[in-house]
Design a protein around this motif. Sequence first.
Motif, PDB file in Angstrom:
ATOM      1  N   ALA A  50       0.838  -1.194   0.000  1.00  0.00           N
ATOM      2  CA  ALA A  50       0.000   0.000   0.000  1.00  0.00           C
ATOM      3  C   ALA A  50       0.872   1.243   0.000  1.00  0.00           C
ATOM      4  O   ALA A  50       1.978   1.235   0.553  1.00  0.00           O
ATOM      5  N   VAL A  52       0.314   5.173   1.305  1.00  0.00           N
ATOM      6  CA  VAL A  52      -0.615   5.928   2.146  1.00  0.00           C
ATOM      7  C   VAL A  52      -0.142   7.373   2.222  1.00  0.00           C
ATOM      8  O   VAL A  52       1.059   7.636   2.391  1.00  0.00           O
ATOM      9  N   VAL A  55       2.636   8.958   4.530  1.00  0.00           N
ATOM     10  CA  VAL A  55       3.631   7.926   4.820  1.00  0.00           C
ATOM     11  C   VAL A  55       4.523   7.731   3.599  1.00  0.00           C
ATOM     12  O   VAL A  55       5.735   7.888   3.673  1.00  0.00           O
ATOM     13  N   HIS A  56       3.882   7.392   2.477  1.00  0.00           N
ATOM     14  CA  HIS A  56       4.640   7.099   1.260  1.00  0.00           C
ATOM     15  C   HIS A  56       4.574   8.214   0.235  1.00  0.00           C
ATOM     16  O   HIS A  56       5.284   8.192  -0.748  1.00  0.00           O
ATOM     17  N   GLU A 131      -7.610   9.108   4.964  1.00  0.00           N
ATOM     18  CA  GLU A 131      -6.495   9.607   4.154  1.00  0.00           C
ATOM     19  C   GLU A 131      -6.499   8.809   2.855  1.00  0.00           C
ATOM     20  O   GLU A 131      -6.989   7.688   2.815  1.00  0.00           O
ATOM     21  N   THR A 135      -3.916   0.568  -2.297  1.00  0.00           N
ATOM     22  CA  THR A 135      -3.374  -0.752  -1.972  1.00  0.00           C
ATOM     23  C   THR A 135      -3.463  -1.609  -3.216  1.00  0.00           C
ATOM     24  O   THR A 135      -4.550  -1.799  -3.757  1.00  0.00           O
ATOM     25  N   HIS A 315       8.163   1.438   7.786  1.00  0.00           N
ATOM     26  CA  HIS A 315       6.892   1.983   7.295  1.00  0.00           C
ATOM     27  C   HIS A 315       5.924   2.271   8.426  1.00  0.00           C
ATOM     28  O   HIS A 315       4.947   2.971   8.247  1.00  0.00           O
ATOM     29  N   GLN A 319       5.250   7.655   9.094  1.00  0.00           N
ATOM     30  CA  GLN A 319       4.274   8.730   9.131  1.00  0.00           C
ATOM     31  C   GLN A 319       4.667   9.792  10.156  1.00  0.00           C
ATOM     32  O   GLN A 319       4.537  10.979   9.894  1.00  0.00           O
TER      33      GLN A 319
ATOM     34  N   GLU B   7       7.843  -2.875  12.991  1.00  0.00           N
ATOM     35  CA  GLU B   7       7.057  -3.407  11.885  1.00  0.00           C
ATOM     36  C   GLU B   7       7.145  -4.934  11.811  1.00  0.00           C
ATOM     37  O   GLU B   7       6.153  -5.614  11.602  1.00  0.00           O
ATOM     38  N   ALA B  91      -3.495  -6.731   3.726  1.00  0.00           N
ATOM     39  CA  ALA B  91      -2.777  -5.466   3.919  1.00  0.00           C
ATOM     40  C   ALA B  91      -3.419  -4.709   5.075  1.00  0.00           C
ATOM     41  O   ALA B  91      -4.613  -4.430   5.045  1.00  0.00           O
ATOM     42  N   ASN B 125       1.033  -7.084   4.070  1.00  0.00           N
ATOM     43  CA  ASN B 125       1.752  -5.823   4.138  1.00  0.00           C
ATOM     44  C   ASN B 125       1.194  -5.070   5.338  1.00  0.00           C
ATOM     45  O   ASN B 125       0.045  -5.224   5.703  1.00  0.00           O
ATOM     46  N   VAL B 126       2.044  -4.253   5.949  1.00  0.00           N
ATOM     47  CA  VAL B 126       1.564  -3.416   7.033  1.00  0.00           C
ATOM     48  C   VAL B 126       2.116  -2.017   6.833  1.00  0.00           C
ATOM     49  O   VAL B 126       3.262  -1.846   6.427  1.00  0.00           O
ATOM     50  N   THR B 127       1.267  -1.036   7.060  1.00  0.00           N
ATOM     51  CA  THR B 127       1.737   0.334   6.965  1.00  0.00           C
ATOM     52  C   THR B 127       1.028   1.189   8.003  1.00  0.00           C
ATOM     53  O   THR B 127      -0.062   0.850   8.463  1.00  0.00           O
ATOM     54  N   ARG B 128       1.671   2.273   8.384  1.00  0.00           N
ATOM     55  CA  ARG B 128       1.032   3.247   9.247  1.00  0.00           C
ATOM     56  C   ARG B 128      -0.144   3.889   8.531  1.00  0.00           C
ATOM     57  O   ARG B 128      -0.092   4.071   7.305  1.00  0.00           O
ATOM     58  N   ALA B 129      -1.218   4.192   9.263  1.00  0.00           N
ATOM     59  CA  ALA B 129      -2.375   4.869   8.678  1.00  0.00           C
ATOM     60  C   ALA B 129      -3.110   5.589   9.805  1.00  0.00           C
ATOM     61  O   ALA B 129      -2.791   5.412  10.974  1.00  0.00           O
ATOM     62  N   ARG B 130      -4.090   6.400   9.462  1.00  0.00           N
ATOM     63  CA  ARG B 130      -4.792   7.169  10.495  1.00  0.00           C
ATOM     64  C   ARG B 130      -5.950   6.408  11.103  1.00  0.00           C
ATOM     65  O   ARG B 130      -6.448   6.769  12.164  1.00  0.00           O
ATOM     66  N   GLU B 131      -6.433   5.379  10.402  1.00  0.00           N
ATOM     67  CA  GLU B 131      -7.490   4.555  10.983  1.00  0.00           C
ATOM     68  C   GLU B 131      -7.148   3.111  10.665  1.00  0.00           C
ATOM     69  O   GLU B 131      -6.441   2.839   9.704  1.00  0.00           O
ATOM     70  N   THR B 135      -7.352  -4.703   4.326  1.00  0.00           N
ATOM     71  CA  THR B 135      -7.667  -4.896   2.911  1.00  0.00           C
ATOM     72  C   THR B 135      -7.236  -6.312   2.535  1.00  0.00           C
ATOM     73  O   THR B 135      -6.071  -6.662   2.690  1.00  0.00           O
TER      74      THR B 135
END
Lengths: 330, 330
Positions: A50, A52, A55-56, A131, A135, A315, A319, B7, B91, B125-131, B135
């Motif tokens: 993904a 985001v 972040v990315h 945001e 993905t 990752h 952020q 991570e 994800a 996959n893992v990523t930082r996000a706001r919520e 997926t």
Amino acid sequence: MPPAAPEFALIERFTRALPLRGEGVVVGPGDDAAVLRLRPGEDLVATVDAVVEGVHFDARFAPADVGWKALAVNLSDLAAMGARPLHALVALGVPAGTPGARLAGVARGLGACARAHRLAVVGGNVTRARELSVTVTALGAVAEGRAVLRGGARPGDLVAVTGTLGDAALGRSPGAPAALARRQRRPTPRLAAGRALAGVVRAAVDVSDGLAQDLGHLCAASGVGARIGVAELPLSAAYRRAARGLADPFAAALGGGEDYELLVAVAPRSLARARAAAARGGVPLTVIGRFVRGGGVEVVGARGEPVTPPAGHDHLRAQGRALGRGRPRR
Amino acid sequence: MPPAAPEFALIERFTRALPLRGEGVVVGPGDDAAVLRLRPGEDLVATVDAVVEGVHFDARFAPADVGWKALAVNLSDLAAMGARPLHALVALGVPAGTPGARLAGVARGLGACARAHRLAVVGGNVTRARELSVTVTALGAVAEGRAVLRGGARPGDLVAVTGTLGDAALGRSPGAPAALARRQRRPTPRLAAGRALAGVVRAAVDVSDGLAQDLGHLCAASGVGARIGVAELPLSAAYRRAARGLADPFAAALGGGEDYELLVAVAPRSLARARAAAARGGVPLTVIGRFVRGGGVEVVGARGEPVTPPAGHDHLRAQGRALGRGRPRR
């Protein structure tokens, strides 16, 4: 019949910019799922990644850069496996009030990357989110049993890497030279090189988290260690110029991440063949060290001194950095 | 070697709760991509769907419900295609400060759903996000050329639906009876019914956006119209009790969404076989109307009066509702 929801208008607009037909696509987007027909004797290779907002990518990215990067980072994983890309599925998280033109731009960039690598987008999903995120699941094919894994390196093998390192990391700085910023926003998956190297190298990983960290992954999977020298790292002219003023001119190349180059293990006797294969894929291949017995990654400085490699691009911490929330916590 | 990033600890913890090995899994999580080996004569079926905090789940969901639902909504798409599930990629978008126990709960629920339907999680996959978001890409298999599409309905075919409608929509209300809330949080993908119906029905779609809307999709794909009667809608006892006090007791069944039942087109002569097939899959099949020439969905009320079907569950508007931001805008 109920009125068409804005969701479907958005999907249609997004979909129009994407290549939807391709090899093996029996049913593309629009049904409950895609139907894909693969050839016997091939293995399917599947990966998900993904990108985001915050972040990315950030506000400096054009929407088309976001779409390009979302697909390219996945294709880099296929490249590391020696696979050729076939299909992608795209899941969008879309904040309320996102201009349609922004999404159309994302689709254009994603479509451009898909066309450049001749793959079809066969499905997708869209949902409200806080945001913008994209993905992508990428599917590729490789001859049965021929996928290049991380676990094949042996002591005595050479550590080699395609292209140049650290450009994308330096490209994150505001005001970075265009050549570096472009590598951050429009990474080039090394697909042709990955396929050419597939029969030649013993192991491969793509450099997404940073050289030292991804080399650590390859070592752990192979049950070996590695020793590399900073003096051997392949650095672009733009990197050398930009790194002149930095306290640690090698940090970005060792641990900056988002390089999307291929890091491979090559038996010494296969080096010439590996270089020729990479060249056929359009990139140089540089030997930066050797795999050794044991474990862990040892980095030797320009004057032979030991160097502590940076922790790499995380990752989950990224952020905090990108949004300026102060120092990331471990 | 750089220290392991948080991570990777998170990925390991998450992965431990998931089934990672299964049919055709040559390489599972841990490399750049999964390698999957399918059998000749089978088509691959692929779909992606996300569940997002505040849109598809809220604080009343146990973490395990979130994980279950994230996978189940994808398996519902495979069910509509008549496919059997094989593999999933996951994800995660993870907000800073998310307790590890919450993610472990998500993994447990996802793992339980995967085991219940005998599929392997092959990548992620893992990523930082706001919520928090999950997926899922689900891959399934169907005999070559045998996927059930949306486009096969013909005028004169019967409109039929598995199970009961509207339970999940009424289950969204605070204080909803447990039986209804459970259908919202732990939907049951109709996989066995979908496979059993595959050789029998002419077209299928899963009911995720609401009956009227998904029937509209099926009609549009088939180039036909449909006429259904609210008196024929299959409603559970819990639904009938909960709907007694509502101004429009049929709205949730017609347009509430998230039912994850299968809506199919059946030639009249195949009805007995279709009912038997659904029964083998553990669900009743109810005829609710007929496909007709033309286009659009016509709904007839309990006393024969025309009914305007609700617009359906729009995943782009849902968050506005769920987060209490006032009336959703068109």
